[in-house]
Design a protein around this motif. Structure first.
Motif, PDB file in Angstrom:
ATOM      1  N   ASN A  67       0.922   6.265   2.855  1.00 18.50           N
ATOM      2  CA  ASN A  67      -0.249   6.665   1.256  1.00 18.50           C
ATOM      3  C   ASN A  67      -0.378   5.282   1.396  1.00 18.50           C
ATOM      4  O   ASN A  67      -1.275   4.616   0.667  1.00 18.50           O
ATOM      5  N   SER A  68       0.063   4.189   2.042  1.00 13.12           N
ATOM      6  CA  SER A  68      -0.586   3.171   2.447  1.00 13.12           C
ATOM      7  C   SER A  68      -2.009   3.317   2.804  1.00 13.12           C
ATOM      8  O   SER A  68      -2.501   3.770   4.113  1.00 13.12           O
ATOM      9  N   SER A  69      -2.660   2.060   2.507  1.00 14.74           N
ATOM     10  CA  SER A  69      -3.992   1.831   2.863  1.00 14.74           C
ATOM     11  C   SER A  69      -4.064   1.294   4.907  1.00 14.74           C
ATOM     12  O   SER A  69      -3.959   0.357   4.960  1.00 14.74           O
ATOM     13  N   ARG A  70      -5.160   1.928   5.122  1.00 18.69           N
ATOM     14  CA  ARG A  70      -5.036   1.499   7.056  1.00 18.69           C
ATOM     15  C   ARG A  70      -6.337   1.881   7.328  1.00 18.69           C
ATOM     16  O   ARG A  70      -7.061   2.930   6.447  1.00 18.69           O
ATOM     17  N   MET A  71      -6.791   1.464   8.558  1.00 22.76           N
ATOM     18  CA  MET A  71      -8.131   1.944   8.968  1.00 22.76           C
ATOM     19  C   MET A  71      -7.273   2.429  10.667  1.00 22.76           C
ATOM     20  O   MET A  71      -6.680   1.588  10.966  1.00 22.76           O
ATOM     21  N   PHE A  72      -7.672   3.549  10.626  1.00 20.07           N
ATOM     22  CA  PHE A  72      -7.365   4.729  11.881  1.00 20.07           C
ATOM     23  C   PHE A  72      -6.529   5.322  11.766  1.00 20.07           C
ATOM     24  O   PHE A  72      -6.052   6.307  12.049  1.00 20.07           O
TER      25      PHE A  72
END
Length: 308
Positions: A67-72
């Motif tokens: 559930n971490s916020s990441r790009m791609f």
């Protein structure tokens, strides 16, 4: 070698925060376009990157596992984020297994090693030093990508592995006292016996490269890993000199210092052409699926900033 690779991290975000959608890439001026076309990334046979274009427009998303916020993608769990469906990510089948040894101080969000795991998950394993395998029993079928005085070229791999297998076999025979070592029959000149050929081919089958090891760290961090006793005795391979396209180039280092994913890609291309003796038709190009997209994104951001 392949040291200090990256994904788009917080530092890089400064360069592309102003890009709201991928349409900005289409507005590159002729000079920027020319710069992009000068790189080998422009000639790759890639799966459509439309999924990355859409994800870039939507911004950061959650990792389906942590559930971490990441790009791609999530560089911790090695999976795409929710806005990047797995079915739209290419799968690359490699001709051998790859181990990547990552320095513990190497920032996960800056490492391109994760690209290899995402795109060739069945053939790639990432270890964080010092938790690495002991390669002693695999020395005759493994090699380490690292330059040095004893490094050899890709072309030399078969002969060098055969020599290692032969030495290992001899050492085992010396250690064995239960039975005498059998001597091979002497082959007279002109003899039709194929015993020599049989022995050579038998040795070749047992000395085939099955695993390649890469180190993922900055050059200044490599010494502790490369001197580890578990890596001693591995055949060391030095890649041909190529210019990196990596946007986070190590300060003070030559442009031939590749990112990890570049090193993996170039090794496989050379291996395919020089050892497998097969025509290269882009079989491993998708290993640069994320790297090439990020390169264009960062390049465009820098060009846009330069025009302001």
């Amino acid at each position: 070698m392949s040291l200090n690779s990256s994904v788009i991290s917080k530092e890089d975000q400064i360069g592309y925060q102003g890009i709201k959608n991928f349409d900005c890439l289409k507005s590159l001026d002729s000079q920027a376009t020319s710069m992009l076309q000068e790189t080998p990334l422009e000639n790759l046979h890639l799966t459509s990157q439309a999924v990355l274009e859409r994800a870039q427009k939507q911004g950061r998303s959650k990792c389906p596992r942590c559930n971490s916020s990441r790009m791609f993608y999530c560089y911790t769990c090695y999976v795409p984020v929710e806005t990047v469906p797995t079915r739209e990510i290419p799968v690359v089948k490699l001709p051998l297994k790859i181990d990547i040894i990552k320095h513990p101080n190497e920032t996960d969000g800056k490492s391109t090693a994760v690209h290899a795991k995402l795109l060739a998950s069945e053939d790639v394993t990432i270890y964080t030093y010092p938790c690495i395998p002991d390669y002693e029993e695999m020395r005759h079928e493994s090699a380490l990508i690292f330059p040095g005085p004893n490094s050899v070229s890709v072309n030399d791999i078969p002969q060098c592995l055969q020599n290692k297998f032969k030495k290992n076999d001899c050492d085992k025979n010396k250690d064995s006292s239960a039975e005498p070592v059998l001597k091979c029959a002497k082959i007279e000149p002109g003899s039709n016996s194929n015993l020599g050929d049989h022995k050579f081919h038998s040795m070749s089958k047992n000395a085939v490269l099955k695993k390649i090891v890469f180190i993922d760290s900055t050059w200044n961090q490599t010494n502790k890993i490369i001197t580890d006793e578990r890596l001693q005795g591995l055949l060391q391979i030095e890649l041909k000199s190529r210019k990196t396209c990596f946007w986070r180039h190590q300060k003070g280092k030559p442009e031939t210092y590749l990112s990890t994913i570049e090193a993996i890609y170039y090794f496989l291309v050379d291996y395919h052409k020089e050892l497998l003796k097969e025509k290269y038709e882009g079989q491993y190009d998708n290993l640069l699926f994320f790297f090439s997209f990020m390169y264009k994104l960062i390049k465009n951001a820098k060009c846009s900033a330069g025009k302001e």
